[in-house]
Write a protein that holds these residues in place. Structure first.
Motif, PDB file in Angstrom:
ATOM      1  N   GLU A  96      32.376  12.450  31.076  1.00  0.00           N
ATOM      2  CA  GLU A  96      33.584  12.816  31.830  1.00  0.00           C
ATOM      3  C   GLU A  96      34.485  11.598  32.031  1.00  0.00           C
ATOM      4  O   GLU A  96      35.700  11.669  31.833  1.00  0.00           O
ATOM      5  CB  GLU A  96      33.178  13.427  33.175  1.00  0.00           C
ATOM      6  CG  GLU A  96      34.316  14.032  33.967  1.00  0.00           C
ATOM      7  CD  GLU A  96      35.071  13.014  34.806  1.00  0.00           C
ATOM      8  OE1 GLU A  96      36.292  13.191  35.005  1.00  0.00           O
ATOM      9  OE2 GLU A  96      34.437  12.036  35.256  1.00  0.00           O
ATOM     10  N   VAL A  97      33.879  10.475  32.408  1.00  0.00           N
ATOM     11  CA  VAL A  97      34.676   9.258  32.612  1.00  0.00           C
ATOM     12  C   VAL A  97      35.248   8.769  31.282  1.00  0.00           C
ATOM     13  O   VAL A  97      36.423   8.372  31.200  1.00  0.00           O
ATOM     14  CB  VAL A  97      33.821   8.153  33.278  1.00  0.00           C
ATOM     15  CG1 VAL A  97      34.609   6.839  33.344  1.00  0.00           C
ATOM     16  CG2 VAL A  97      33.392   8.578  34.675  1.00  0.00           C
TER      17      VAL A  97
ATOM     18  N   ARG B 203      38.202  10.805  30.336  1.00  0.00           N
ATOM     19  CA  ARG B 203      39.343  10.476  31.208  1.00  0.00           C
ATOM     20  C   ARG B 203      39.991   9.159  30.785  1.00  0.00           C
ATOM     21  O   ARG B 203      41.223   9.042  30.715  1.00  0.00           O
ATOM     22  CB  ARG B 203      38.844  10.392  32.652  1.00  0.00           C
ATOM     23  CG  ARG B 203      39.899  10.615  33.706  1.00  0.00           C
ATOM     24  CD  ARG B 203      39.271  10.754  35.065  1.00  0.00           C
ATOM     25  NE  ARG B 203      38.683   9.511  35.534  1.00  0.00           N
ATOM     26  CZ  ARG B 203      37.502   9.416  36.139  1.00  0.00           C
ATOM     27  NH1 ARG B 203      36.760  10.497  36.310  1.00  0.00           N
ATOM     28  NH2 ARG B 203      37.048   8.256  36.544  1.00  0.00           N
TER      29      ARG B 203
ATOM     30  N   ALA C 296      43.864   8.546  29.152  1.00  0.00           N
ATOM     31  CA  ALA C 296      44.797   7.600  29.768  1.00  0.00           C
ATOM     32  C   ALA C 296      45.167   6.489  28.793  1.00  0.00           C
ATOM     33  O   ALA C 296      46.322   6.046  28.738  1.00  0.00           O
ATOM     34  CB  ALA C 296      44.178   7.006  31.033  1.00  0.00           C
TER      35      ALA C 296
ATOM     36  N   ASP D 264      39.786   0.843  34.138  1.00  0.00           N
ATOM     37  CA  ASP D 264      39.910   2.271  34.419  1.00  0.00           C
ATOM     38  C   ASP D 264      41.211   2.774  33.817  1.00  0.00           C
ATOM     39  O   ASP D 264      41.781   2.135  32.932  1.00  0.00           O
ATOM     40  CB  ASP D 264      39.776   2.560  35.918  1.00  0.00           C
ATOM     41  CG  ASP D 264      41.009   2.160  36.730  1.00  0.00           C
ATOM     42  OD1 ASP D 264      41.955   1.565  36.164  1.00  0.00           O
ATOM     43  OD2 ASP D 264      41.035   2.455  37.941  1.00  0.00           O
ATOM     44  N   GLU D 265      41.713   3.908  34.288  1.00  0.00           N
ATOM     45  CA  GLU D 265      42.920   4.484  33.694  1.00  0.00           C
ATOM     46  C   GLU D 265      44.176   3.685  34.006  1.00  0.00           C
ATOM     47  O   GLU D 265      45.201   3.868  33.351  1.00  0.00           O
ATOM     48  CB  GLU D 265      43.139   5.916  34.201  1.00  0.00           C
ATOM     49  CG  GLU D 265      41.996   6.856  33.886  1.00  0.00           C
ATOM     50  CD  GLU D 265      41.049   7.011  35.044  1.00  0.00           C
ATOM     51  OE1 GLU D 265      40.709   8.153  35.375  1.00  0.00           O
ATOM     52  OE2 GLU D 265      40.651   5.984  35.643  1.00  0.00           O
TER      53      GLU D 265
END
Length: 637
Positions: free
Chosen positions: A205-206, A209, A213, A148-149
């Motif tokens: 969207e993910v 994001r 990041a 993830d980020e």
């Protein structure tokens, strides 16, 4: 207990005035449910006092037998009306008998967790969104590495022992993981109850994001240079791009395969970069074994990427992809990789998704190399030369990758410069920097000799902990470092003396037409073979002694059946150019090779040795004498 409203009542109606029946997403929880509404349900159990129904994977309740007017079996679908949510979380339903209705889908309102904030002390269900960067099938669960980020975290999903869970999800998929946080091998691991591949707007969207990041987190750190060296500053933007690319590679979960020349400068280049990348991996991956899987340091005996090495590397990488679900690696070439001799290996890799990055100070062939690599850092491409060693560049590169290293590497550039005989005026600044850390110039020479000695015996092994102790990088015992260096450097000196005792009486000498002194030695017949020092080191030691002895311009050639090693001081040679000329001038000579302008090696076919060496000497005799190129040979007891 409330009763279902009539179909014409306003409660639970949609825009068409028809009754709304909510269809909950599988991951919906009690927080997504409201009493006195209709829901699509599935029977999950039949008992004497009613039926149990699921309105999502996590939300279930009872329809009492007093509310049933028909018989139901497990798996039957129906519409139910939620009459009550009790304080203990139990749900009561009645059957919703609706002639017409409007279905509205309900997605779970997620509170997405950050991977770097997960703690096994919490028993709450967590949700993660990210990209799958690795899938490894174990004898038990399937381990998905999710980025993830904030970090990369392992998520375990179990179908049955040794069976691939979620077989439709592949590396690169954007997913949402639901599960609980557990601890495995003293590290965080998510025990996944559900993994959903996201699509369309959710995936976009993910992905956006994550990309934002990643761009931000991969940026190399601006650092203050270790010394003031204007020529070096030309290289800094190139090094920063490489540092950014390497950080990005780590964050993407792509392995890095590091190849470096197995000599003092090559190890002074590779060890700091290895340390910086490993620490960055530890900072960004929850799996404590990630550094072991994502970074491999491999020494190369030849000053270029041999076909034998690239075939071995490629084979292992393809096996890792098949067995461990890894992406194919990025290849990082250090103190190696800039020459035309590297091209066949690079062309071999071009058939696969393996980006190549080169940081080197050997005389380059940029027109041949650059179309095949992502980044190429070399001082020659900024009108500088080999006086800026790869070890010097890579210490700055390491600090850009992981600035927390700080003062641990301050002595390494001086070792790199001394082992590679850098003639840069700025060597005095590097030596002063090392002296401030407690290293005398004698200590630095001895570290270089110990590295060279141990590299010979390690051959193709990286000797990680041993090399770290010699270089005193990531070493927890300064006393052991000093004793080890003293022992190894003294053994190296002893073995060099033994070799030169045998060799020196057979060194041939002549003065060339340009007044340079030429020294030749037949290493096949007059040197000990298969032991330290190797032919290159033997030739270098002879050369240094002759430079010190004469104080004049010196060229030294050490040769065997099908090779020669060259060293020059005070003579403006261009060994890479000489190799190209010999290739066309000596027909059938099979000439190849290269190196720096005044240090290098040449290969040829055995039967043409005399022709190649004679042609080489003619070129040396025509070279220009240049006193500025003369070494300052430092002796030590």
């Amino acid at each position: 207990m409330s009763s279902p409203p009539d179909a014409g009542d306003s409660a639970g109606t949609g825009s068409s005035d028809r009754v709304v029946v909510y269809d909950l997403a599988a991951e919906c929880t009690l927080s997504d449910v409201t009493a006195e509404e209709y829901y699509h349900a599935t029977v999950n159990g039949v008992v004497d006092y009613g039926i149990f129904v699921d309105i999502s994977d996590d939300v279930s309740g009872l329809v009492h037998e007093s509310q049933l007017s028909a018989t139901y079996n497990v798996g039957d679908e129906l519409v139910v009306y939620l009459t009550e949510i009790r304080e203990n979380g139990d749900l009561s339903f009645t059957v919703g008998d609706l002639p017409e209705y409007e279905t509205v889908k309900v997605a779970h309102d997620y509170e997405i967790s950050d991977a770097d904030s997960l703690s096994p002390s919490s028993t709450d269900t967590v949700h993660l969104e990210g990209e799958v960067v690795q899938i490894k099938q174990t004898g038990g669960p399937t381990i998905f590495q999710i980025r993830d980020e904030t970090a990369v975290v392992p998520c375990a999903a179990f179908e049955e022992a040794g069976v691939r869970a979620y077989p439709d999800i592949e590396v690169g998929a954007v997913v949402r993981v639901t599960g609980v946080v557990d601890s495995r091998d003293d590290a965080v691991q998510v025990e996944a109850s559900n993994i959903d591949a996201l699509a369309d707007e959710e995936a976009e969207e993910v992905t956006a994001r994550l990309a934002a990041a990643l761009d931000k987190r991969s940026q190399a750190t601006d650092i203050e240079p270790l010394i003031d060296w204007p020529a070096f500053e030309k290289l800094r933007p190139d090094l920063k791009r490489v540092a950014t690319l390497l950080r990005r590679t780590v964050l993407e979960g792509r392995p890095i395969k590091m190849r470096h020349h197995a000599d003092g400068d090559g190890m002074c280049a590779s060890v700091p970069v290895q340390l910086a990348i490993e620490r960055f991996i530890e900072e960004t991956h929850q799996d404590p074994s990630a550094a072991r899987h994502l970074l491999k340091r491999l020494p190369s005996k030849a000053p270029f990427y041999e076909m034998e090495d690239v075939v071995r590397d490629l084979n292992f990488s393809l096996e890792d992809r098949a067995r461990h679900g890894q992406k194919l690696p990025l290849l990082l070439m250090l103190d190696n990789g800039s020459t035309e001799e590297d091209i066949p290996a690079y062309q071999n890799l071009a058939h696969y998704d393996i980006p190549i990055v080169v940081v080197d100070h050997h005389h380059p062939d940029p027109e041949a190399v650059e179309p095949l690599v992502e980044e190429h850092v070399n001082p020659y491409m900024h009108d500088e030369d080999y006086r800026i060693t790869t070890g010097m560049m890579c210490v700055e590169l390491a600090r850009m990758i992981y600035p927390g290293i700080k003062d641990e590497l301050n002595h390494v550039p001086a070792v790199a410069g001394l082992t590679d005989r850098s003639k840069a005026d700025e060597m005095s600044q590097y030596i002063a920097l090392a002296e401030a850390e407690g290293y005398s110039e004698e200590d630095l020479w001895n570290i270089g000799e110990a590295l060279d000695y141990e590299a010979y015996w390690l051959k193709y092994n990286d000797g990680r902990d041993l090399i770290n102790d010699i270089l005193n990088v990531d070493c927890d015992d300064d006393e052991r470092h000093r004793k080890l260096v003293s022992f190894l450097s003294s053994r190296a000196e002893r073995d060099v003396d033994i070799q030169l005792d045998s060799v020196m009486p057979h060194v041939e000498h002549e003065v060339l037409d340009n007044d340079a002194h030429l020294y030749r030695i037949d290493l096949e017949h007059h040197a000990h073979r298969f032991t330290y020092p190797a032919p290159g080191k033997t030739t270098g030691e002879i050369h240094d002694r002759k430079v010190q002895e004469t104080g004049e311009s010196v060229i030294t050639i050490g040769y065997g059946p099908d090779f020669s090693v060259l060293r020059s001081d005070g003579v403006r040679l261009d060994i890479p150019n000489m190799v190209q000329e010999l290739q066309s001038e000596v027909k059938g000579g099979g000439v190849s090779g290269g190196g720096h302008l005044v240090v290098g090696s040449i290969k040829f076919v055995k039967g043409m040795r005399e022709e190649v060496l004679d042609a080489l000497v003619e070129k040396m005799a025509a070279a220009e004498i240049d006193e500025e190129l003369r070494s300052t040979i430092v002796t030590h007891d």
